[in-house]
Scaffold this motif. Structure first.
Motif, PDB file in Angstrom:
ATOM      1  N   UNK A   1       1.515  -9.081  -4.474  1.00  0.00           N
ATOM      2  CA  UNK A   1       1.534  -8.360  -3.207  1.00  0.00           C
ATOM      3  C   UNK A   1       0.310  -7.469  -3.055  1.00  0.00           C
ATOM      4  N   UNK A   2      -0.177  -6.954  -4.169  1.00  0.00           N
ATOM      5  CA  UNK A   2      -1.361  -6.090  -4.130  1.00  0.00           C
ATOM      6  C   UNK A   2      -2.564  -6.858  -3.590  1.00  0.00           C
ATOM      7  N   UNK A   3      -2.710  -8.101  -4.013  1.00  0.00           N
ATOM      8  CA  UNK A   3      -3.828  -8.912  -3.531  1.00  0.00           C
ATOM      9  C   UNK A   3      -3.694  -9.209  -2.052  1.00  0.00           C
ATOM     10  N   UNK A   4      -2.457  -9.415  -1.610  1.00  0.00           N
ATOM     11  CA  UNK A   4      -2.234  -9.674  -0.183  1.00  0.00           C
ATOM     12  C   UNK A   4      -2.707  -8.499   0.670  1.00  0.00           C
ATOM     13  N   UNK A   5      -2.326  -7.277   0.285  1.00  0.00           N
ATOM     14  CA  UNK A   5      -2.700  -6.113   1.104  1.00  0.00           C
ATOM     15  C   UNK A   5      -4.195  -5.818   0.980  1.00  0.00           C
ATOM     16  N   UNK A   6      -4.755  -6.065  -0.193  1.00  0.00           N
ATOM     17  CA  UNK A   6      -6.202  -5.888  -0.362  1.00  0.00           C
ATOM     18  C   UNK A   6      -6.979  -6.808   0.575  1.00  0.00           C
ATOM     19  N   UNK A   7      -6.599  -8.088   0.568  1.00  0.00           N
ATOM     20  CA  UNK A   7      -7.325  -9.078   1.362  1.00  0.00           C
ATOM     21  C   UNK A   7      -7.128  -8.873   2.863  1.00  0.00           C
ATOM     22  N   UNK A   8      -5.942  -8.418   3.252  1.00  0.00           N
ATOM     23  CA  UNK A   8      -5.644  -8.252   4.677  1.00  0.00           C
ATOM     24  C   UNK A   8      -6.315  -7.019   5.267  1.00  0.00           C
ATOM     25  N   UNK A   9      -6.638  -6.047   4.427  1.00  0.00           N
ATOM     26  CA  UNK A   9      -7.260  -4.819   4.924  1.00  0.00           C
ATOM     27  C   UNK A   9      -6.271  -3.775   5.389  1.00  0.00           C
ATOM     28  N   UNK A  10      -5.134  -3.671   4.691  1.00  0.00           N
ATOM     29  CA  UNK A  10      -4.151  -2.629   5.017  1.00  0.00           C
ATOM     30  C   UNK A  10      -4.712  -1.249   4.672  1.00  0.00           C
ATOM     31  N   UNK A  11      -4.128  -0.228   5.263  1.00  0.00           N
ATOM     32  CA  UNK A  11      -4.570   1.148   5.029  1.00  0.00           C
ATOM     33  C   UNK A  11      -3.630   1.905   4.095  1.00  0.00           C
ATOM     34  N   UNK A  12      -2.334   1.537   4.138  1.00  0.00           N
ATOM     35  CA  UNK A  12      -1.317   2.162   3.297  1.00  0.00           C
ATOM     36  C   UNK A  12      -0.419   1.076   2.704  1.00  0.00           C
ATOM     37  N   UNK A  13       0.110   1.362   1.522  1.00  0.00           N
ATOM     38  CA  UNK A  13       1.142   0.509   0.943  1.00  0.00           C
ATOM     39  C   UNK A  13       2.339   1.389   0.596  1.00  0.00           C
ATOM     40  N   UNK A  14       3.529   0.800   0.660  1.00  0.00           N
ATOM     41  CA  UNK A  14       4.736   1.562   0.369  1.00  0.00           C
ATOM     42  C   UNK A  14       5.539   0.930  -0.748  1.00  0.00           C
ATOM     43  N   UNK A  15       6.083   1.785  -1.625  1.00  0.00           N
ATOM     44  CA  UNK A  15       6.935   1.354  -2.735  1.00  0.00           C
ATOM     45  C   UNK A  15       8.277   2.058  -2.593  1.00  0.00           C
ATOM     46  N   UNK A  16       9.347   1.272  -2.612  1.00  0.00           N
ATOM     47  CA  UNK A  16      10.678   1.808  -2.361  1.00  0.00           C
ATOM     48  C   UNK A  16      11.376   2.164  -3.668  1.00  0.00           C
ATOM     49  N   UNK A  17      11.787   3.418  -3.773  1.00  0.00           N
ATOM     50  CA  UNK A  17      12.537   3.906  -4.940  1.00  0.00           C
ATOM     51  C   UNK A  17      13.933   4.325  -4.478  1.00  0.00           C
ATOM     52  N   UNK A  18      14.760   3.309  -4.265  1.00  0.00           N
ATOM     53  CA  UNK A  18      16.115   3.531  -3.765  1.00  0.00           C
ATOM     54  C   UNK A  18      16.964   2.358  -4.241  1.00  0.00           C
ATOM     55  N   UNK A  19      17.909   2.642  -5.132  1.00  0.00           N
ATOM     56  CA  UNK A  19      18.638   1.575  -5.816  1.00  0.00           C
ATOM     57  C   UNK A  19      19.414   0.664  -4.875  1.00  0.00           C
TER      58      UNK A  19
END
Length: 221
Positions: free
Chosen positions: A15-33
């Motif tokens: 997923x990191x490569x996807x957002x890098x290549x697409x040119x996203x500005x923010x990424x989110x990580x969910x910490x909720x069980x």
């Protein structure tokens, strides 16, 4: 100027490569069980290591306590996003910018949903740098009622000096309409760039391209 793009709910190193290549500005990580996009701290670290340094990393939490905030800050996140209860304990522990998320279905709910914020001391309110206005159910992939609520953010003082993050049910087919109605600072997508196996590279690129194209067309008009 185009809205920034946040791709939320990253779960796999690819997923990191996807957002890098697409040119996203923010990424989110969910910490909720209870979320299907929940990730462990260990897994999140491995993904974060692969994300470009210029892409801001957001830790998405639900009613966090001070202990969870401390752990996430040690992981070098740039922003803490808080859903659920907005406690003075958690905000007192935060040393990072906070995005306060509101789950909304009807504009009449807005005052009630922001009551926790308005009850906080001014010093803690100042830690909140953005408001995320999401659909009725967190992670539900549904928009709130755009037609009923398209002007609420223009009259509420709570937005003064803060970013407006539009979330909830966004995808490539409707993001331009959302931008035209609300003029958000950030558009936040998760389920709208997923297939049955998780994040989809083509859908992420399509979403970011739509946001950039809308901005280009607006500039030319």
């Amino acid at each position: 100027m185009r809205p920034k793009v946040k791709i939320c709910g990253l779960q796999k190193p690819v997923d990191a490569q996807y957002v890098n290549d697409a040119g996203a500005d923010y990424t989110g990580f969910v910490f909720y069980e209870k979320s299907k996009r929940n990730v462990s701290c260990q897994k999140a670290k491995k993904i974060m290591e692969k994300i470009r340094p210029d892409i801001k990393k957001v830790a998405v939490t639900v009613s966090p306590d001070a202990a969870q905030i401390q752990i996430l800050q040690q992981m070098k996140f740039d922003i803490i996003q808080m859903h659920g209860t907005l406690s003075a304990e958690a905000l007192s522990a935060v040393e990072l910018p906070v995005w306060y998320a509101i789950n909304l279905s009807d504009p009449k709910e807005f005052a009630e949903k922001t009551k926790d914020f308005l009850d906080l001391p001014e010093k803690l309110q100042q830690k909140i740098t953005a408001l995320v206005v999401d659909g009725a159910n967190y992670g539900g992939g549904q928009t709130f009622d755009w037609q009923k609520t398209q002007t609420f953010h223009q009259t509420e003082g709570i937005f003064a000096g803060r970013k407006f993050v539009l979330a909830g049910g966004l995808h490539a087919g409707n993001v331009n309409k959302g931008i035209q109605l609300f003029h958000p600072d950030v558009v936040d997508v998760s389920s709208g760039v997923e297939n049955e196996n998780g994040k989809d590279e083509a859908l992420i690129k399509q979403f970011v391209a739509c946001v950039k194209e809308e901005a280009k067309e607006r500039k030319e008009r």
